[in-house]
Enzyme design. Structure first.
Site, mmCIF file in Angstrom:
data_model
loop_
_atom_site.group_PDB
_atom_site.id
_atom_site.type_symbol
_atom_site.label_atom_id
_atom_site.label_comp_id
_atom_site.label_asym_id
_atom_site.label_seq_id
_atom_site.Cartn_x
_atom_site.Cartn_y
_atom_site.Cartn_z
ATOM 1 N N ASP A 13 20.082 -1.766 -12.807
ATOM 2 C CA ASP A 13 18.946 -1.812 -13.532
ATOM 3 C C ASP A 13 19.145 -1.527 -14.971
ATOM 4 O O ASP A 13 18.419 -1.102 -15.666
ATOM 5 C CB ASP A 13 18.440 -0.202 -13.113
ATOM 6 C CG ASP A 13 18.041 -0.213 -11.514
ATOM 7 O OD1 ASP A 13 17.916 -1.010 -11.009
ATOM 8 O OD2 ASP A 13 18.073 1.036 -11.169
ATOM 9 N N LYS A 16 18.971 -6.984 -15.768
ATOM 10 C CA LYS A 16 19.615 -8.322 -15.314
ATOM 11 C C LYS A 16 18.481 -9.159 -14.835
ATOM 12 O O LYS A 16 18.702 -10.399 -15.243
ATOM 13 C CB LYS A 16 20.454 -8.106 -14.084
ATOM 14 C CG LYS A 16 21.718 -7.028 -14.260
ATOM 15 C CD LYS A 16 22.506 -6.834 -12.964
ATOM 16 C CE LYS A 16 21.632 -6.095 -12.131
ATOM 17 N NZ LYS A 16 21.293 -4.638 -12.138
ATOM 18 N N GLY A 40 16.594 -4.683 -7.116
ATOM 19 C CA GLY A 40 15.143 -4.575 -7.583
ATOM 20 C C GLY A 40 15.255 -5.291 -8.985
ATOM 21 O O GLY A 40 15.613 -4.432 -10.033
ATOM 22 N N GLN A 223 23.145 -4.855 -8.757
ATOM 23 C CA GLN A 223 23.977 -3.674 -8.748
ATOM 24 C C GLN A 223 24.790 -3.929 -10.525
ATOM 25 O O GLN A 223 24.270 -4.371 -11.138
ATOM 26 C CB GLN A 223 24.776 -3.135 -7.648
ATOM 27 C CG GLN A 223 23.950 -2.852 -6.607
ATOM 28 C CD GLN A 223 23.606 -4.007 -5.709
ATOM 29 O OE1 GLN A 223 24.168 -4.908 -5.238
ATOM 30 N NE2 GLN A 223 22.249 -4.024 -5.497
HETATM 31 P P1 GDP Z 1 17.747 -5.012 -13.013
HETATM 32 O O1 GDP Z 1 17.839 -4.431 -11.745
HETATM 33 O O2 GDP Z 1 19.046 -4.985 -13.930
HETATM 34 O O3 GDP Z 1 17.122 -6.249 -13.074
HETATM 35 O O4 GDP Z 1 16.574 -3.865 -14.027
HETATM 36 P P2 GDP Z 1 15.373 -3.320 -13.569
HETATM 37 O O5 GDP Z 1 14.297 -4.565 -13.309
HETATM 38 O O6 GDP Z 1 15.468 -2.653 -12.226
HETATM 39 O O7 GDP Z 1 14.984 -2.331 -14.575
HETATM 40 C C1 GDP Z 1 14.846 -2.902 -15.966
HETATM 41 C C2 GDP Z 1 13.444 -2.462 -16.451
HETATM 42 O O8 GDP Z 1 13.414 -2.583 -17.855
HETATM 43 C C3 GDP Z 1 12.279 -3.284 -15.940
HETATM 44 O O9 GDP Z 1 11.112 -2.684 -15.550
HETATM 45 C C4 GDP Z 1 12.253 -4.479 -16.981
HETATM 46 O O10 GDP Z 1 10.912 -4.692 -17.112
HETATM 47 C C5 GDP Z 1 12.552 -3.438 -18.180
HETATM 48 N N1 GDP Z 1 12.934 -3.923 -19.267
HETATM 49 C C6 GDP Z 1 13.963 -5.071 -19.476
HETATM 50 N N2 GDP Z 1 14.248 -5.280 -20.813
HETATM 51 C C7 GDP Z 1 13.597 -4.405 -21.349
HETATM 52 C C8 GDP Z 1 13.690 -3.924 -22.867
HETATM 53 O O11 GDP Z 1 14.144 -4.450 -23.569
HETATM 54 N N3 GDP Z 1 12.676 -2.904 -23.310
HETATM 55 C C9 GDP Z 1 11.798 -2.578 -22.235
HETATM 56 N N4 GDP Z 1 10.933 -1.512 -22.846
HETATM 57 N N5 GDP Z 1 11.787 -2.575 -21.114
HETATM 58 C C10 GDP Z 1 12.668 -3.549 -20.561
HETATM 59 P P1 IMO Z 2 19.942 -3.452 -9.211
HETATM 60 O O1 IMO Z 2 20.708 -4.925 -8.760
HETATM 61 C C1 IMO Z 2 20.668 0.647 -9.130
HETATM 62 C C2 IMO Z 2 22.647 2.523 -5.497
HETATM 63 C C3 IMO Z 2 21.744 3.294 -4.678
HETATM 64 C C4 IMO Z 2 23.177 4.269 -4.168
HETATM 65 C C5 IMO Z 2 24.410 3.164 -3.856
HETATM 66 C C6 IMO Z 2 24.509 2.607 -2.794
HETATM 67 O O2 IMO Z 2 18.453 -3.439 -9.239
HETATM 68 O O3 IMO Z 2 20.541 -2.901 -10.329
HETATM 69 P P2 IMO Z 2 23.169 0.987 -1.144
HETATM 70 O O4 IMO Z 2 21.879 0.958 -0.691
HETATM 71 O O5 IMO Z 2 23.627 -0.231 -1.938
HETATM 72 O O6 IMO Z 2 24.142 1.182 -0.076
HETATM 73 O O7 IMO Z 2 23.159 2.242 -2.061
HETATM 74 O O8 IMO Z 2 24.002 2.049 -4.781
HETATM 75 N N1 IMO Z 2 21.871 0.989 -5.681
HETATM 76 C C7 IMO Z 2 21.388 0.616 -7.038
HETATM 77 N N2 IMO Z 2 21.192 1.448 -8.137
HETATM 78 N N3 IMO Z 2 20.292 -0.551 -8.963
HETATM 79 C C8 IMO Z 2 20.496 -1.434 -7.949
HETATM 80 O O9 IMO Z 2 20.210 -2.555 -8.024
HETATM 81 C C9 IMO Z 2 21.123 -0.520 -6.979
HETATM 82 N N4 IMO Z 2 21.454 -1.170 -5.578
HETATM 83 C C10 IMO Z 2 22.100 -0.030 -4.966
HETATM 84 O O10 IMO Z 2 20.927 3.937 -5.302
HETATM 85 O O11 IMO Z 2 23.436 5.180 -5.125
HETATM 86 MG MG MG Z 3 16.943 -2.857 -10.496
#
Ligand code: GDP
Ligand code: IMO
Ligand code: MG
Length: 438
Positions: A13, A16, A40, A223
């Site tokens: 999270d 990416k 996600g 991840q």
């Molecule tokens: P990922 O799994 O690594 O793709 O990250 P996620 O999408 O799960 O979580 C990142 C969150 O931060 C999302 O809601 C993005 O829209 C938000 N986001 C990404 N870059 C920035 C930033 O520079 N500032 C803010 N405020 N939000 C950001």
């Molecule tokens: P993105 O790509 C954050 C975490 C779960 C749990 C562990 C194992 O959005 O960064 P799983 O269902 O993979 O067997 O769960 O890994 N986890 C993540 N945490 N971002 C993710 O994906 C994750 N995918 C799995 O919360 O701790």
């Molecule tokens: Mg994510």
């Protein structure tokens, strides 16, 4: 653009999705190489926020071919729904290619994921319950069902029959769950095969040929480093190779073809699920106290730190340079993209963990034993903030307030990797390029 691997440098999270979406138009192929719909990834499309779970974030651009590599585990029902959502938004999925060797998540994988978590009780991993671990278990045990098997009704029936002979007794006798018949699984899955058949490809050959033809590839990690099955905080990890090395095994492209490794780091740290987290600022509802709990809540609320896949409240903490250095090494990072710097505008001062202390010993490198990580006390440096200055409109490094520039430069020094992209908001244009040649 050189062939680039993009990896999460923390616990996932990190943003990416935003960074992949941002640079994808510079590449001919955008490839997912591990994980499944546990991911996600958020991308902003016009005024809409889209959550991608299986589809590579490069799908937003027609010129970039989105590829699901052999290292990914695919829940076909989820993929088909995701494609429908994207098509409804006017985003074409026609170029998608799915590796014939990717493994298929079956209904019993999802049941077993949830049931095993229940069995573990307070020691649970906190998985996303999407069947990821059980699917990779079957892959390693050489009992998995691949996309190519799904496409051949005879083989699929046979493999399902063999699998159920083992899974049904486990479901029934160990977990007290319902069992499956071959027929009911075929009824659900064979129509998926018909929909996905046009997208199946020999992706390793396709990507290698493309590279020979001078095309470029972006490998999109899911991840993050500390969720990697080998290099993460085992057993509180996911079941795949999230680090840069996974890009080779998960696609069939050799390491010499990769030129750049971009690590995505949040300007602070978050984690979902169980496991150690040295800089965690525990929430009041979880027993946290004082300023730490207030700061944790501020990071969560200002940063909107709720899971894209499960909606869970993410655990939040200050930036951890021990992790940053470790991620730089195990991935061989050449660059870092620092995200969510804007969120830190909420603070007077900002802490950065530079080492851990445990039993009178100081660790400035990731400790060998996990027990140290559980009991580690962070050693903090406190840096002056830029409170209440809105930096979301900054587009060059020079426009940032002096203390924000100093914060970025300090993180760069601590991890020893140049920060070449800085995100100051979720939108594509809320980004500062700094030495990332496009
Ligand atoms: P990922 O799994 O690594 O793709 O990250 P996620 O999408 O799960 O979580 C990142 C969150 O931060 C999302 O809601 C993005 O829209 C938000 N986001 C990404 N870059 C920035 C930033 O520079 N500032 C803010 N405020 N939000 C950001
Ligand atoms: P993105 O790509 C954050 C975490 C779960 C749990 C562990 C194992 O959005 O960064 P799983 O269902 O993979 O067997 O769960 O890994 N986890 C993540 N945490 N971002 C993710 O994906 C994750 N995918 C799995 O919360 O701790
Ligand atoms: Mg994510």
């Amino acid at each position: 653009m050189p062939n680039t691997v993009l990896v999460g440098a923390q616990w996932g999270d990190e943003g990416k999705g935003k960074i992949t979406d941002l640079i994808a138009s510079d590449y001919d192929y955008v490839v997912r190489f591990q994980g499944g719909n546990n991911a996600g990834h958020t991308v902003i499309h016009g005024d809409k926020k889209l959550a991608l779970h299986l589809m590579p974030s490069g799908v937003m651009y027609e010129n970039a071919v989105p590829v699901i590599g052999n290292g990914v585990v695919v829940d076909p029902g989820v993929l088909i729904k995701e494609m429908a959502v994207l098509e409804a938004e006017g985003i074409s999925c026609k170029n998608l290619r799915i590796s014939c060797d990717a493994h298929v998540i079956m209904p019993y994988h999802k049941d077993l994921d949830g049931a095993d978590e229940k069995r573990l009780g307070e020691h649970k991993i906190g998985t996303t319950k999407r069947g990821i671990g059980p699917c990779y278990q079957d892959k390693a045990a050489r009992k998995g069902i691949r996309i190519q098997d799904l496409m051949d009704e005879k083989i699929f029936r046979l493999k399902v029959e063999t699998a159920l002979a083992q899974k049904n007794p486990i479901l029934k006798n160990i977990y007290g769950l319902h069992t499956y018949t071959v027929e009911e699984i075929c009824e659900e899955y064979l129509p998926y095969a018909n929909i996905l058949r046009p997208y199946m490809a020999e992706t390793a050959q396709m990507l290698n040929q493309a590279i020979r033809d001078g095309k470029t590839v972006l490998f999109e990690g899911a991840q993050g480093t500390l969720l990697d099955i080998d290099h993460g905080t085992y057993p509180y990890v996911t079941s795949s190779s999230c680090c840069a090395g996974g890009a080779c095994t998960g696609t069939g492209v050799g390491p010499k073809k990769i030129d750049r490794v971009l690590g995505i780091q949040k300007a602070y740290v978050t984690r979902v699920g169980g496991g150690p987290f040295p800089t965690e600022l525990t929430y009041a509802e979880d027993g946290g106290e004082g300023q730490d709990a207030v700061d944790g809540e501020t990071l969560c609320q200002v940063g909107h730190e709720y899971g894209v896949t499960t909606g869970r409240k993410r655990r939040c903490g200050w930036f951890d340079a021990v992790i940053a250095r470790y991620a730089a090494e195990v991935n061989g990072l050449t660059d870092v993209a620092l995200t969510k710097l804007d969120v830190l505008s909420a603070f007077d001062t900002i802490k950065v963990c530079v080492a851990y202390e445990c039993d009178g010993q100081t660790y400035d490198y990731f400790p060998m034993q996990q027990s140290v990580l559980f009991h580690a006390k962070p050693v903090y440096e406190e840096l002056p903030g830029w409170k209440d200055v809105d930096i979301t409109g900054c587009r060059t490094f020079e426009e940032l307030p002096e203390n924000a520039r100093a914060y970025v430069e300090h993180l760069e020094k601590l991890a020893g990797v140049p920060i070449s992209i800085i995100a100051v908001g979720p939108d594509r244009d809320q980004t500062i390029f700094r030495g990332w040649d496009r």
